[in-house]
Design an enzyme around this catalytic site. Structure first.
Site, PDB file in Angstrom:
ATOM      1  N   PHE A 147       0.835  -1.021   0.019  1.00 23.02           N
ATOM      2  CA  PHE A 147      -0.082  -0.024   0.011  1.00 23.02           C
ATOM      3  C   PHE A 147       1.041   1.171  -0.123  1.00 23.02           C
ATOM      4  O   PHE A 147       0.432   2.311  -0.422  1.00 23.02           O
ATOM      5  CB  PHE A 147      -1.066   0.010   1.032  1.00 23.02           C
ATOM      6  N   LYS A 171      -1.204  -6.965  -9.120  1.00 24.40           N
ATOM      7  CA  LYS A 171      -2.171  -7.135  -7.986  1.00 24.40           C
ATOM      8  C   LYS A 171      -1.666  -5.986  -6.974  1.00 24.40           C
ATOM      9  O   LYS A 171      -0.686  -6.182  -6.117  1.00 24.40           O
ATOM     10  CB  LYS A 171      -2.113  -8.442  -7.749  1.00 24.40           C
ATOM     11  N   ARG A 175      -5.861  -1.505  -0.204  1.00 21.55           N
ATOM     12  CA  ARG A 175      -6.077  -0.372   0.441  1.00 21.55           C
ATOM     13  C   ARG A 175      -6.047   0.873  -0.252  1.00 21.55           C
ATOM     14  O   ARG A 175      -6.760   1.604   0.181  1.00 21.55           O
ATOM     15  CB  ARG A 175      -5.215  -0.369   1.639  1.00 21.55           C
ATOM     16  N   SER A 224       5.540  -6.982   3.213  1.00 18.34           N
ATOM     17  CA  SER A 224       5.946  -7.320   4.674  1.00 18.34           C
ATOM     18  C   SER A 224       6.572  -8.719   4.411  1.00 18.34           C
ATOM     19  O   SER A 224       6.370  -9.419   3.701  1.00 18.34           O
ATOM     20  CB  SER A 224       4.913  -7.309   5.508  1.00 18.34           C
ATOM     21  N   CYS A 279       9.376   1.891   3.517  1.00 13.45           N
ATOM     22  CA  CYS A 279      10.356   0.630   3.789  1.00 13.45           C
ATOM     23  C   CYS A 279      11.619   1.078   4.132  1.00 13.45           C
ATOM     24  O   CYS A 279      12.464   0.396   4.444  1.00 13.45           O
ATOM     25  CB  CYS A 279      10.248  -0.374   2.592  1.00 13.45           C
ATOM     26  N   GLU A 378       8.764  -4.356  13.159  1.00 19.43           N
ATOM     27  CA  GLU A 378       8.642  -3.125  11.949  1.00 19.43           C
ATOM     28  C   GLU A 378       7.226  -2.471  12.594  1.00 19.43           C
ATOM     29  O   GLU A 378       6.424  -3.078  12.294  1.00 19.43           O
ATOM     30  CB  GLU A 378       8.705  -3.810  10.687  1.00 19.43           C
TER      31      GLU A 378
HETATM   32  P1  NAD Z   1       1.530  -6.574   2.839  1.00 19.43           P
HETATM   33  O1  NAD Z   1       2.758  -7.505   3.104  1.00 19.43           O
HETATM   34  O2  NAD Z   1       0.316  -6.507   3.814  1.00 19.43           O
HETATM   35  O3  NAD Z   1       1.003  -6.656   1.448  1.00 19.43           O
HETATM   36  C1  NAD Z   1       1.763  -6.670   0.329  1.00 19.43           C
HETATM   37  C2  NAD Z   1       0.698  -7.316  -0.841  1.00 19.43           C
HETATM   38  O4  NAD Z   1       0.593  -8.613  -0.283  1.00 19.43           O
HETATM   39  C3  NAD Z   1      -0.504  -6.774  -0.964  1.00 19.43           C
HETATM   40  O5  NAD Z   1      -0.779  -6.722  -2.345  1.00 19.43           O
HETATM   41  C4  NAD Z   1      -1.521  -7.750  -0.376  1.00 19.43           C
HETATM   42  O6  NAD Z   1      -2.692  -7.501  -0.685  1.00 19.43           O
HETATM   43  C5  NAD Z   1      -0.962  -9.011  -0.323  1.00 19.43           C
HETATM   44  N1  NAD Z   1      -1.100  -9.720   0.861  1.00 19.43           N
HETATM   45  C6  NAD Z   1      -1.295  -9.169   1.956  1.00 19.43           C
HETATM   46  N2  NAD Z   1      -1.399 -10.258   2.916  1.00 19.43           N
HETATM   47  C7  NAD Z   1      -1.127 -11.595   2.213  1.00 19.43           C
HETATM   48  C8  NAD Z   1      -1.429 -12.770   2.540  1.00 19.43           C
HETATM   49  N3  NAD Z   1      -1.512 -13.256   3.779  1.00 19.43           N
HETATM   50  N4  NAD Z   1      -1.016 -13.640   1.496  1.00 19.43           N
HETATM   51  C9  NAD Z   1      -0.737 -13.488   0.218  1.00 19.43           C
HETATM   52  N5  NAD Z   1      -0.856 -12.153  -0.204  1.00 19.43           N
HETATM   53  C10 NAD Z   1      -0.983 -11.124   0.914  1.00 19.43           C
HETATM   54  O7  NAD Z   1       2.555  -5.153   2.808  1.00 19.43           O
HETATM   55  P2  NAD Z   1       1.649  -3.918   3.212  1.00 19.43           P
HETATM   56  O8  NAD Z   1       1.205  -3.669   4.399  1.00 19.43           O
HETATM   57  O9  NAD Z   1       0.923  -3.546   2.097  1.00 19.43           O
HETATM   58  O10 NAD Z   1       2.927  -2.736   2.923  1.00 19.43           O
HETATM   59  C11 NAD Z   1       3.771  -2.550   4.172  1.00 19.43           C
HETATM   60  C12 NAD Z   1       5.151  -3.527   4.052  1.00 19.43           C
HETATM   61  O11 NAD Z   1       5.819  -3.556   2.875  1.00 19.43           O
HETATM   62  C13 NAD Z   1       5.979  -2.999   5.085  1.00 19.43           C
HETATM   63  O12 NAD Z   1       6.525  -4.110   5.791  1.00 19.43           O
HETATM   64  C14 NAD Z   1       7.541  -2.566   4.351  1.00 19.43           C
HETATM   65  O13 NAD Z   1       8.428  -2.441   5.022  1.00 19.43           O
HETATM   66  C15 NAD Z   1       7.149  -3.638   3.068  1.00 19.43           C
HETATM   67  N6  NAD Z   1       7.600  -2.768   1.942  1.00 19.43           N
HETATM   68  C16 NAD Z   1       8.770  -3.090   1.483  1.00 19.43           C
HETATM   69  C17 NAD Z   1       9.467  -2.538   0.367  1.00 19.43           C
HETATM   70  C18 NAD Z   1      10.876  -3.021  -0.029  1.00 19.43           C
HETATM   71  O14 NAD Z   1      11.238  -2.546  -1.045  1.00 19.43           O
HETATM   72  N7  NAD Z   1      11.569  -3.720   0.674  1.00 19.43           N
HETATM   73  C19 NAD Z   1       8.854  -1.372  -0.131  1.00 19.43           C
HETATM   74  C20 NAD Z   1       7.954  -1.037   0.330  1.00 19.43           C
HETATM   75  C21 NAD Z   1       7.120  -1.946   1.328  1.00 19.43           C
END
Ligand code: NAD
Length: 493
Positions: A147, A171, A175, A224, A279, A378
């Site tokens: 998101f 995909k 949110r 995440s 991130c 985190e």
């Molecule tokens: P998230 O892991 O909840 O969601 C990421 C994606 O996975 C979304 O498209 C979501 O719909 C999907 N998803 C969520 N739960 C899932 C599940 N149980 N099974 C399969 N798919 C699922 O992350 P978020 O809250 O949207 O974003 C924040 C997180 O992303 C933080 O941990 C941040 O550090 C990380 N992030 C990392 C980077 C990087 O480059 N390393 C960059 C941006 C964000």
């Protein structure tokens, strides 16, 4: 009230259950998003697989013309994308414009596809035999994005995938899915044939279908760490190529010789920009020796002046958190700090706000240790932890013992110390007097340890490598056959 649909074969598709979207600045419903089931994912992958056949054979000149037009359209519609991001994510308009700008950089890189996809040729490796290596597209690549950067992170992935001749299924986060449709429409206006780029909205069921689908060749994930681990395990188990970027806990080391004002300005912005939902946010300051007290004072003074408010308001420097649920989680984590033994210097929970939005003020903890939950988790909110150490070596050991390894930074005027830090620290991206070292598009972005599952970083040269596979051709044009030769082929010497 808007309805955010899927985008398949060049047109919106509104099938599926609807889930509400909320404006983070008011907490009020702002629209809905349709959630994909297996059938919708299958439809999108089929559309992408069909389009791949012709797109992968389209000339480099035509593909690069699409990329150039797309780049100009992103410029023209950058404020539309930024505003949609502000309304659904909550970040400030300046911040949203920044993410669009960083995304455009990747498209600019992809515009050079003719040069980037050049192979290597060796003439006469044996008499009359030539060998050449080329990079071929993979097929259908899927991108699953978080998101916190609804424009930039998709743009980290699909421009290079498309430029290399792949088709794509995005995909986005459920949110703040709005920008994904604007991107799809702009690609269409740029002349991308239908089916080459598709969007499916949804959550875990849609993701899992993508990970299992036999016609998806590769998955690029950002989110995440627990989900990154799941995506990597399941998709590689299904034989796919995967890069899964995870969460972070980024440390900034401040040495006693640092320019204190510069370090405090940089760290305040890196900790509280986008309400800490980056991130690459700095969430831990490692204060070495005597710098701790004056640094803390400087950080607190700057943080007290931060204007928290609606992202659309031009005076706001920090917007709300993405959701009420996330606000509650961050608030609960802040509540563990003092009982665990940390000293609460600034308490963002005291911020008064009457709009009903998910607002939280900047929070600073001092005397944090690696045993505390505010350190181990985190938090992904506006919470800065200060850990005090006596020596530079202790600072490096602390960072290297942390399971995350996305970004890190050092503030110092000692070039030798900075170089030692860079060579010893276990993080994928290092800032030297730079708090948020997000690489430019012609380098690549990625962390180490639990911040990345897979081998290759996103965009830049690594991104191109990820989106293509090597093919080596050995070629001969004989005038006659000398009959079958049953020994292993060797070069003539
Ligand atoms: P998230 O892991 O909840 O969601 C990421 C994606 O996975 C979304 O498209 C979501 O719909 C999907 N998803 C969520 N739960 C899932 C599940 N149980 N099974 C399969 N798919 C699922 O992350 P978020 O809250 O949207 O974003 C924040 C997180 O992303 C933080 O941990 C941040 O550090 C990380 N992030 C990392 C980077 C990087 O480059 N390393 C960059 C941006 C964000």
């Amino acid at each position: 009230m808007t309805l955010i649909t899927h985008w398949i074969s060049g047109a919106p598709v509104d099938a599926g259950e609807q889930q509400s979207l909320y404006d983070p600045a008011t907490g009020e419903p702002s629209g809905s998003v349709v959630m994909a089931d297996d059938a919708i994912v299958d439809q999108a992958v089929l559309s992408a697989a069909k389009a791949f056949a012709s797109w992968s054979q389209t000339s480099l000149a035509q593909r690069s013309a699409v990329m150039f037009r797309f780049r100009q359209l992103l410029e023209d519609y950058s404020d539309t994308l930024a505003l949609c991001t502000v309304r659904q994510h909550g970040k400030t308009m300046d911040d949203a414009r920044g993410e669009v700008r960083r995304g455009i950089e990747v498209v600019e890189y992809a515009c050079g596809l003719g040069h980037l996809l050049k192979g290597e040729h060796s003439q006469n490796v044996s008499t009359g035999v030539d060998t050449y290596s080329v990079r071929q597209p993979l097929g259908v690549i899927a991108g699953i994005t978080p998101f916190n950067f609804p424009v930039m992170v998709p743009l980290w992935m699909f421009p290079i995938a498309l430029a290399a001749g792949n088709s794509f299924v995005l995909k986005p986060s459920d949110r703040d899915p709005g920008p994904s449709l604007i991107l799809a429409e702009l690609l269409q206006q740029a002349g991308l044939p239908e089916g080459v780029f598709n969007v499916v909205q949804g959550g875990k069921p849609a993701v899992d279908r993508i990970l299992d689908h036999p016609d998806v060749a590769a998955v690029s994930f950002v989110g995440s760490t627990p989900v990154a681990r799941h995506v990597y395990g399941r998709a590689t188990g299904n034989g796919k190529r995967v890069q899964a970027l995870g969460g972070a806990k980024n440390h900034a080391v401040v040495l006693p010789d640092a320019d204190l004002a510069l370090a405090a300005d940089a760290i305040t912005a890196a900790a509280f920009g986008s309400a800490g939902q980056r991130c690459m946010a700095i969430s831990v300051v490692v204060a070495v020796g005597a710098v701790a007290d004056p640094l803390l004072e400087a950080l607190a003074a700057r943080s007290r002046r931060i204007i928290v408010g609606d992202g659309e308001n031009t005076t706001s420097q920090m917007g709300p958190l993405i959701s009420g649920e996330h606000l509650q989680r961050v608030t609960e984590l802040i509540g563990t700090g003092t009982p665990d033994g940390a000293t609460l210097i600034m308490d963002g929970r005291t911020l008064s706000h009457d709009t009903g939005g998910h607002f939280l003020g900047p929070t600073i903890f001092d005397h944090v240790t690696p045993a505390m939950r505010v350190y181990t988790e985190e938090i992904f909110g506006p919470v800065l932890c200060v850990v005090r150490v006596d020596t530079f070596d202790e600072a490096i050991e602390l960072i290297n013992a942390n399971p995350y390894g996305n970004g890190t930074a050092i503030f110092s005027t000692d070039g030798g110390a900075c170089r030692t830090f860079q060579t010893r620290v276990t993080a994928g991206m290092v800032g030297i007097n730079v708090p948020v070292p997000v690489p430019v598009a012609y380098h690549s972005f990625g962390g180490w340890k639990n911040s990345l599952f897979g081998d290759l970083h996103v965009y830049g040269r690594d991104g191109l490598q990820f989106c293509t596979r090597g093919q080596v051709v050995t070629s001969r044009w004989p005038t006659r056959s000398d009959g079958p030769n049953f020994s292993f082929p060797t070069t003539d010497r």
